[in-house]
Design an enzyme around this catalytic site. Sequence first.
Site, short mmCIF file in Angstrom:
data_model
loop_
_atom_site.label_atom_id
_atom_site.label_comp_id
_atom_site.label_asym_id
_atom_site.label_seq_id
_atom_site.Cartn_x
_atom_site.Cartn_y
_atom_site.Cartn_z
N ARG A 169 0.81 -1.22 0.00
CA ARG A 169 0.00 0.00 0.00
C ARG A 169 0.84 1.27 0.00
O ARG A 169 0.36 2.34 -0.36
CB ARG A 169 -1.01 -0.04 1.15
CG ARG A 169 -2.10 -1.11 0.90
CD ARG A 169 -3.09 -1.21 2.03
NE ARG A 169 -2.49 -1.58 3.28
CZ ARG A 169 -2.41 -2.81 3.77
NH1 ARG A 169 -2.91 -3.82 3.09
NH2 ARG A 169 -1.85 -3.05 4.94
N GLU A 208 6.52 -10.71 15.58
CA GLU A 208 6.19 -11.24 16.90
C GLU A 208 6.84 -12.61 17.10
O GLU A 208 7.39 -12.89 18.16
CB GLU A 208 4.67 -11.33 17.05
CG GLU A 208 4.24 -11.70 18.45
CD GLU A 208 2.74 -11.68 18.62
OE1 GLU A 208 2.28 -12.01 19.72
OE2 GLU A 208 2.02 -11.34 17.66
#
Length: 173
Positions: free
Chosen positions: A61, A98
Amino acid sequence: MTDLLAARLIRDIPDFPKPGILFKDITPVLANYAAFQEVIDHCVGWASGKAPDVIVGIESRGFVFGAPVALALGLGFVPVRKIGKLPHDTIREEYALEYGTNAVEVHRDAIQLGQRVLIVDDLLATGGTAAAAARLVETLGGTVIGFSFLIELEFLQGRAALDGYEIQALLKY
């Protein structure tokens, strides 16, 4: 800047892409000419005062916002992409997730020594991808003059990963 048309069009999608995530869907902004133009105009206005030489957009994006900003400023556009998506000689930078790592790449000849670079993306979350893009630019001899985002998720504290850089975020959640 909650008075932006774009702020009224972004929709929340619960549990996407996985349970517990509240996804900020920007596609209604892209589909609305006035809102899309408003976002680009704000970014161009902010960026023009920084005098960049080139715009870098982060996949995917960041391409949608970075390319029209580059065109409006009369500048070139450089894509930072996921691994294996660029056809020429690249350099790679890893960043932490993560659980594990990921990486982004840029063409080795995309940034010239001393170029002033503005990095554009749609969202600042943890800042890992943006920081990796900055390291790529700096490895090639460019100077990152700032970051421009449509959205910043403040609770994820992504600015900490970009400490020392100037950051514009039109909308903050």
